[in-house]
Motif scaffolding. Structure first.
Motif, PDB file in Angstrom:
ATOM      1  N   SER A 123       0.826  -1.201   0.000  1.00  0.00           N
ATOM      2  CA  SER A 123       0.000   0.000   0.000  1.00  0.00           C
ATOM      3  C   SER A 123       0.867   1.261   0.000  1.00  0.00           C
ATOM      4  O   SER A 123       0.612   2.211  -0.741  1.00  0.00           O
ATOM      5  CB  SER A 123      -0.926  -0.041   1.212  1.00  0.00           C
ATOM      6  N   SER A 128      -3.314  -0.214  -4.432  1.00  0.00           N
ATOM      7  CA  SER A 128      -4.502  -0.310  -3.581  1.00  0.00           C
ATOM      8  C   SER A 128      -4.574  -1.736  -3.053  1.00  0.00           C
ATOM      9  O   SER A 128      -4.476  -2.704  -3.798  1.00  0.00           O
ATOM     10  CB  SER A 128      -5.768   0.076  -4.345  1.00  0.00           C
ATOM     11  N   VAL A 129      -4.715  -1.846  -1.733  1.00  0.00           N
ATOM     12  CA  VAL A 129      -4.503  -3.123  -1.070  1.00  0.00           C
ATOM     13  C   VAL A 129      -5.580  -3.413  -0.021  1.00  0.00           C
ATOM     14  O   VAL A 129      -6.058  -2.507   0.653  1.00  0.00           O
ATOM     15  CB  VAL A 129      -3.116  -3.132  -0.364  1.00  0.00           C
ATOM     16  N   VAL A 166      -4.863   0.278   4.158  1.00  0.00           N
ATOM     17  CA  VAL A 166      -5.258  -1.080   3.753  1.00  0.00           C
ATOM     18  C   VAL A 166      -6.687  -1.386   4.228  1.00  0.00           C
ATOM     19  O   VAL A 166      -7.020  -1.146   5.388  1.00  0.00           O
ATOM     20  CB  VAL A 166      -4.280  -2.121   4.355  1.00  0.00           C
TER      21      VAL A 166
END
Ligand SMILES: Nc1ncnc2c1ncn2[C@@H]1O[C@H](COP(=O)(O)OP(=O)(O)O)[C@@H](O)[C@H]1O
Ligand SMILES: [Mg+2]
Ligand SMILES: [Zn+2]
Length: 351
Positions: A123, A128-129, A166
């Motif tokens: 991240s 994008s995580v 996250v």
């Protein structure tokens, strides 16, 4: 002055050593313009957590700069993460590009610690995580990330809380205090699948899944019901742990889950006073097993007080001490994983 074609030709001589292809045929080069000796272009990497980022940037810049008549190179680096799987048929996973499982043959080896620091490092690189804590036996990811387990719903869907960038979802959201002692494999898989598909994940480059430990039913049925982009196996240096890690690896291989590599946790001890390294157990076990099983070795993580303390405090070491050597180890590991994911995705694209 070079033409756009000349620039593309120069860039087609720069190869990505991981993917063994040149930047142009990998479609990593875009928007080339040449004006008064000023060359502008975009270098589009396969992941913002690219372990070869500097090398590729320098390679591209130099290749263009040495063309006759070039006064200046204006290069912009962006990224577009490659996908290992197509989840478009799933309502909740359709925006997810890669599901990375973190697995171990047994508990207590630091699987969650590795998963959490991996997710945050990816991240922090700009991806994008999300993280899914699927460890029904001890779902401690929310605790490690300082997330409360009150869940918010919208249209019957879980809105995952966000910690350190996250999105977090955990089996721990569903039961408080007491953990069911006996979970049979199919039950685990069913529950995890339900959680996975009830979360509004949105768009994710990477969804990291902290799998239940074991080489038995639970991860097996899960891997069969949710197509995984790849799996990272966590081990510790002891012989017994290495044997069980090898067993876990063999199991995922039988299930056709791409193996991203083996990471060895608690490899050596760093003295908090003087920083000296001590190898408490024999060294090189993880590396040796990775070589024997023909998979990549993703690194050694030290046994370190700060790593444990920061997990307990809910601010993992990678955010609490971003400039520490411990954070650097996790970051390097995370970038290796991202590189492996790109390789797996690329090998699928070619087919
Ligand atoms: N590299 C490390 N150094 C120090 N403590 C660690 C390290 N990795 C994990 N731990 C600690 O060991 C315990 C087990 O780790 P955890 O990540 O929960 O393992 P698992 O998920 O495999 O059961 C936790 O208290 C954690 O903080
Ligand atoms: Mg755990
Ligand atoms: Zn010391």
């Amino acid at each position: 002055m070079p033409s756009v074609e000349d620039v593309l030709k120069a860039l087609s001589e720069v190869t990505d050593p991981e993917l063994a292809r040149d930047l142009v045929s990998l479609r990593m080069v875009g928007g080339v313009t040449v004006e008064d000796g000023v060359v502008t272009f975009t270098l589009n990497l396969t992941t913002p957590a690219c372990p070869l980022r500097t090398r590729l940037e320098e390679g591209a810049r130099e290749a263009v700069a040495k063309l006759p008549g070039v006064k200046e190179v204006k290069m912009k680096t962006t990224s577009n993460v490659f996908a290992t799987r197509d989840y478009s048929s799933s309502e909740t996973l359709k925006g997810v590009k890669n599901i990375i499982a973190v697995a171990s043959g047994k508990g207590g080896v630091g699987k969650s610690t590795v998963a959490v620091n991996l997710a945050i490092a990816l991240s922090a690189s700009g991806a994008s995580v999300g993280i899914l804590d699927a460890d029904v036996y001890g779902p401690n990811v929310p605790h490690m990330m300082g997330v409360k387990s009150e869940v918010e719903f919208e249209d019957n869907m879980i809105i995952p809380p966000v910690a350190f960038g996250v999105k977090v979802a955990s089996m721990g959201f569903f039961y408080k205090g007491e953990t069911p002692l006996i979970w049979r494999g199919p039950l685990v898989a069913g529950a995890v699948k339900q959680l996975l598909t009830q979360v509004n994940w949105g768009e994710l480059d990477y969804l990291v899944v902290d799998l239940p430990p074991s080489t038995g039913d639970a991860p097996l049925t899960l891997a069969q019901s949710v197509p995984l982009g790849g799996v990272v196996i966590v081990t510790t240096p002891q012989e017994a742990a290495l044997n069980i890690a090898a067993k876990a690896l063999a199991m995922f291989r039988r299930l056709n889950v791409p193996i991203l590599g083996i990471v060895e946790n608690m490899s050596f001890f760093i003295c908090p006073k003087c920083g000296e390294r001590t190898y408490v157990f024999s060294t090189g076990g993880g590396r040796r097993v990775a070589a024997q099983l023909d998979t990549d070795f993703l690194g050694e993580i030290p046994l370190d007080v700060a790593i444990r303390e920061q997990s307990d405090l809910g601010t993992p070491v990678i955010v609490a001490k971003p400039d520490s050597p411990q954070a650097a180890v996790f970051k390097e590991f995370a970038f290796k994983v991202a590189g492996m994911v790109s390789i797996v995705a690329f090998s699928k694209m070619k087919k």
